[in-house]
Design a protein around this motif. Structure first.
Motif, PDB file in Angstrom:
ATOM      1  N   LYS A  47       0.831  -1.197   0.000  1.00  0.00           N
ATOM      2  CA  LYS A  47       0.000   0.000   0.000  1.00  0.00           C
ATOM      3  C   LYS A  47       0.874   1.258   0.000  1.00  0.00           C
ATOM      4  N   THR A  48       2.025   1.184   0.646  1.00  0.00           N
ATOM      5  CA  THR A  48       2.933   2.330   0.668  1.00  0.00           C
ATOM      6  C   THR A  48       3.366   2.713  -0.734  1.00  0.00           C
ATOM      7  N   THR A  49       3.649   1.699  -1.558  1.00  0.00           N
ATOM      8  CA  THR A  49       4.037   1.965  -2.949  1.00  0.00           C
ATOM      9  C   THR A  49       2.924   2.668  -3.699  1.00  0.00           C
ATOM     10  N   ILE A  50       1.700   2.219  -3.486  1.00  0.00           N
ATOM     11  CA  ILE A  50       0.559   2.833  -4.179  1.00  0.00           C
ATOM     12  C   ILE A  50       0.341   4.261  -3.690  1.00  0.00           C
ATOM     13  N   TYR A  51       0.320   4.456  -2.379  1.00  0.00           N
ATOM     14  CA  TYR A  51       0.054   5.788  -1.845  1.00  0.00           C
ATOM     15  C   TYR A  51       1.169   6.778  -2.151  1.00  0.00           C
ATOM     16  N   ARG A  52       2.372   6.269  -2.400  1.00  0.00           N
ATOM     17  CA  ARG A  52       3.471   7.153  -2.768  1.00  0.00           C
ATOM     18  C   ARG A  52       3.211   7.801  -4.124  1.00  0.00           C
ATOM     19  N   ARG A  53       2.487   7.100  -4.980  1.00  0.00           N
ATOM     20  CA  ARG A  53       2.208   7.592  -6.342  1.00  0.00           C
ATOM     21  C   ARG A  53       0.808   8.204  -6.452  1.00  0.00           C
ATOM     22  N   TRP A  54      -0.165   7.585  -5.783  1.00  0.00           N
ATOM     23  CA  TRP A  54      -1.547   8.051  -5.868  1.00  0.00           C
ATOM     24  C   TRP A  54      -2.082   8.236  -4.448  1.00  0.00           C
ATOM     25  N   PRO A  55      -2.480   9.439  -4.077  1.00  0.00           N
ATOM     26  CA  PRO A  55      -2.859   9.714  -2.686  1.00  0.00           C
ATOM     27  C   PRO A  55      -4.166   9.070  -2.236  1.00  0.00           C
ATOM     28  N   ASP A  56      -5.033   8.689  -3.186  1.00  0.00           N
ATOM     29  CA  ASP A  56      -6.308   8.101  -2.789  1.00  0.00           C
ATOM     30  C   ASP A  56      -6.853   7.243  -3.926  1.00  0.00           C
ATOM     31  N   LYS A  57      -7.969   6.583  -3.660  1.00  0.00           N
ATOM     32  CA  LYS A  57      -8.576   5.689  -4.648  1.00  0.00           C
ATOM     33  C   LYS A  57      -8.987   6.442  -5.905  1.00  0.00           C
ATOM     34  N   ARG A  58      -9.549   7.618  -5.726  1.00  0.00           N
ATOM     35  CA  ARG A  58     -10.003   8.386  -6.880  1.00  0.00           C
ATOM     36  C   ARG A  58      -8.868   8.665  -7.851  1.00  0.00           C
ATOM     37  N   SER A  59      -7.726   9.112  -7.335  1.00  0.00           N
ATOM     38  CA  SER A  59      -6.606   9.439  -8.217  1.00  0.00           C
ATOM     39  C   SER A  59      -6.069   8.195  -8.914  1.00  0.00           C
ATOM     40  N   LEU A  60      -6.096   7.058  -8.238  1.00  0.00           N
ATOM     41  CA  LEU A  60      -5.649   5.804  -8.853  1.00  0.00           C
ATOM     42  C   LEU A  60      -6.594   5.387  -9.972  1.00  0.00           C
ATOM     43  N   VAL A  61      -7.886   5.469  -9.731  1.00  0.00           N
ATOM     44  CA  VAL A  61      -8.861   5.098 -10.754  1.00  0.00           C
ATOM     45  C   VAL A  61      -8.770   6.043 -11.948  1.00  0.00           C
ATOM     46  N   CYS A  62      -8.606   7.321 -11.695  1.00  0.00           N
ATOM     47  CA  CYS A  62      -8.460   8.280 -12.793  1.00  0.00           C
ATOM     48  C   CYS A  62      -7.210   7.968 -13.620  1.00  0.00           C
ATOM     49  N   ALA A  63      -6.126   7.594 -12.946  1.00  0.00           N
ATOM     50  CA  ALA A  63      -4.906   7.223 -13.674  1.00  0.00           C
ATOM     51  C   ALA A  63      -5.141   5.996 -14.538  1.00  0.00           C
ATOM     52  N   ALA A  64      -5.921   5.044 -14.020  1.00  0.00           N
ATOM     53  CA  ALA A  64      -6.230   3.839 -14.796  1.00  0.00           C
ATOM     54  C   ALA A  64      -7.069   4.177 -16.017  1.00  0.00           C
ATOM     55  N   LEU A  65      -8.024   5.089 -15.863  1.00  0.00           N
ATOM     56  CA  LEU A  65      -8.858   5.491 -16.991  1.00  0.00           C
ATOM     57  C   LEU A  65      -8.037   6.189 -18.066  1.00  0.00           C
ATOM     58  N   LEU A  66      -7.130   7.059 -17.648  1.00  0.00           N
ATOM     59  CA  LEU A  66      -6.281   7.752 -18.609  1.00  0.00           C
ATOM     60  C   LEU A  66      -5.318   6.788 -19.292  1.00  0.00           C
ATOM     61  N   ASP A  67      -4.842   5.805 -18.537  1.00  0.00           N
ATOM     62  CA  ASP A  67      -3.947   4.804 -19.122  1.00  0.00           C
ATOM     63  C   ASP A  67      -4.649   4.032 -20.232  1.00  0.00           C
ATOM     64  N   ARG A  68      -5.912   3.685 -20.014  1.00  0.00           N
ATOM     65  CA  ARG A  68      -6.651   2.928 -21.020  1.00  0.00           C
ATOM     66  C   ARG A  68      -6.859   3.751 -22.292  1.00  0.00           C
ATOM     67  N   SER A  69      -6.984   5.066 -22.129  1.00  0.00           N
ATOM     68  CA  SER A  69      -7.203   5.911 -23.301  1.00  0.00           C
ATOM     69  C   SER A  69      -5.995   5.929 -24.224  1.00  0.00           C
ATOM     70  N   LYS A  70      -4.801   5.652 -23.675  1.00  0.00           N
ATOM     71  CA  LYS A  70      -3.590   5.665 -24.499  1.00  0.00           C
ATOM     72  C   LYS A  70      -3.592   4.551 -25.534  1.00  0.00           C
ATOM     73  N   ALA A  71      -4.362   3.496 -25.258  1.00  0.00           N
ATOM     74  CA  ALA A  71      -4.403   2.371 -26.192  1.00  0.00           C
ATOM     75  C   ALA A  71      -5.402   2.591 -27.321  1.00  0.00           C
ATOM     76  N   THR A  72      -6.109   3.721 -27.288  1.00  0.00           N
ATOM     77  CA  THR A  72      -7.103   4.016 -28.317  1.00  0.00           C
ATOM     78  C   THR A  72      -6.443   4.785 -29.448  1.00  0.00           C
ATOM     79  N   ALA A  73      -6.455   4.211 -30.620  1.00  0.00           N
ATOM     80  CA  ALA A  73      -5.766   4.818 -31.757  1.00  0.00           C
ATOM     81  C   ALA A  73      -6.617   5.903 -32.409  1.00  0.00           C
ATOM     82  N   GLU A  74      -5.941   6.895 -32.953  1.00  0.00           N
ATOM     83  CA  GLU A  74      -6.635   7.906 -33.730  1.00  0.00           C
ATOM     84  C   GLU A  74      -6.885   7.374 -35.137  1.00  0.00           C
TER      85      GLU A  74
END
Length: 205
Positions: A47-74
Motif C-alpha cells: 500500500k505504501t508503494t501505491i500511496y506514494r504515487r496516488w494519494p487516494d482511490k479516486r486518483s488511482l482510478v483516474c490514472a487507470a482510466l487515462l492509461d486505457r485511453s492511451k491504447a485508443t488509436a486515432e
C-alpha cells in the motif's frame, strides 16, 4: 535515512501491475467496492508503494482510466468520403464499448455523478481520443464540402457511443458490421446532413 529508489524498469513494471489490477477490480467489484488494499493484494505491491504515487482511490482510478485511453488509436486521415470515415469511426467506438464490463462502467457513471474529477476524467481523458476522432471526421467532411457545421461533432459522438453502449450493455446484442453500416446510412448521414437535427428530434445542446 535515504529511501532506496526502485530501478526504472522495475518501477514501470510495478506501476503497470497496479494499473492492471485497478482495471480488473473495477470490472469485478465496481468503483465503490474497490479498495487500495484489494489493488495492492492483486498487484503484489505494498500500500505504501501505491500511496506514494496516488494519494487516494479516486486518483488511482483516474490514472487507470487515462492509461486505457492511451491504447485508443486515432483514425487515419485516409478516407475519401464522410461515409467511409463514419464506418471506421463506428467500428472504433463499437470496439471501445465492447471492452467495457457493464457493472464496472455503470459504477463509474454513478461515481461521476457525485465526483466532478471522475466526470472530467471520463469526458476529457478516457474518451478524449474518440472525441478528437469525431471532430476530425467532421472537419475532413467540411474540407471536402460534405458538411458545413462543425457543431455537429457533439451530436456525432453522442449518437455513436450511445448506440454502441446500448447494443452492448442493455440489449446484449453484437453490433455487427452490417448493422454498423446500416446505422451509418440510415441514422448518422441523415442527421449530420440535417445539421444535427434528424427525424427523431436530435438537436445540438
Amino acid at each position: 535515512m535515504s529511501v532506496k529508489k526502485m530501478p526504472p524498469g522495475r518501477a514501470a513494471a510495478r506501476t503497470a501491475a497496479i494499473i492492471s489490477a485497478t482495471h480488473t477490480l473495477l470490472r469485478e467489484v465496481g468503483y465503490e467496492q474497490l479498495s487500495i488494499d484489494a489493488v495492492a493484494a492483486r498487484a503484489g505491491a505494498s500500500k505504501t508503494t501505491i500511496y506514494r504515487r496516488w494519494p487516494d482511490k479516486r486518483s488511482l482510478v483516474c490514472a487507470a482510466l487515462l492509461d486505457r485511453s492511451k491504447a485508443t488509436a486515432e483514425l487515419p486521415a485516409t478516407a475519401v468520403s464522410l461515409r467511409e470515415d463514419l464506418i471506421a469511426l463506428v467500428t472504433a467506438l463499437t470496439a471501445l464499448a465492447a471492452q467495457e464490463d457493464t457493472p464496472g462502467f455503470v459504477s463509474l457513471l454513478a461515481a461521476a455523478q457525485k465526483d466532478p474529477v471522475i466526470a472530467d476524467t471520463l469526458r476529457g481523458g478516457a474518451l478524449a481520443t474518440q472525441q478528437r476522432n469525431c471532430r476530425d471526421v467532421v472537419q475532413r467532411a467540411i474540407g471536402r464540402g460534405e458538411l458545413k457545421d462543425p457543431a455537429v461533432t457533439d451530436v456525432l459522438f453522442d449518437l455513436i457511443l450511445g448506440r454502441a453502449l446500448v447494443r452492448h450493455m442493455i440489449q446484449g446484442r453484437p453490433f455487427s458490421v452490417d448493422a454498423q453500416t446500416e446505422f451509418v446510412d440510415t441514422v448518422l448521414l441523415p442527421v449530420l446532413h440535417a445539421g444535427g437535427q434528424g427525424a427523431w428530434g436530435v438537436r445540438r445542446s
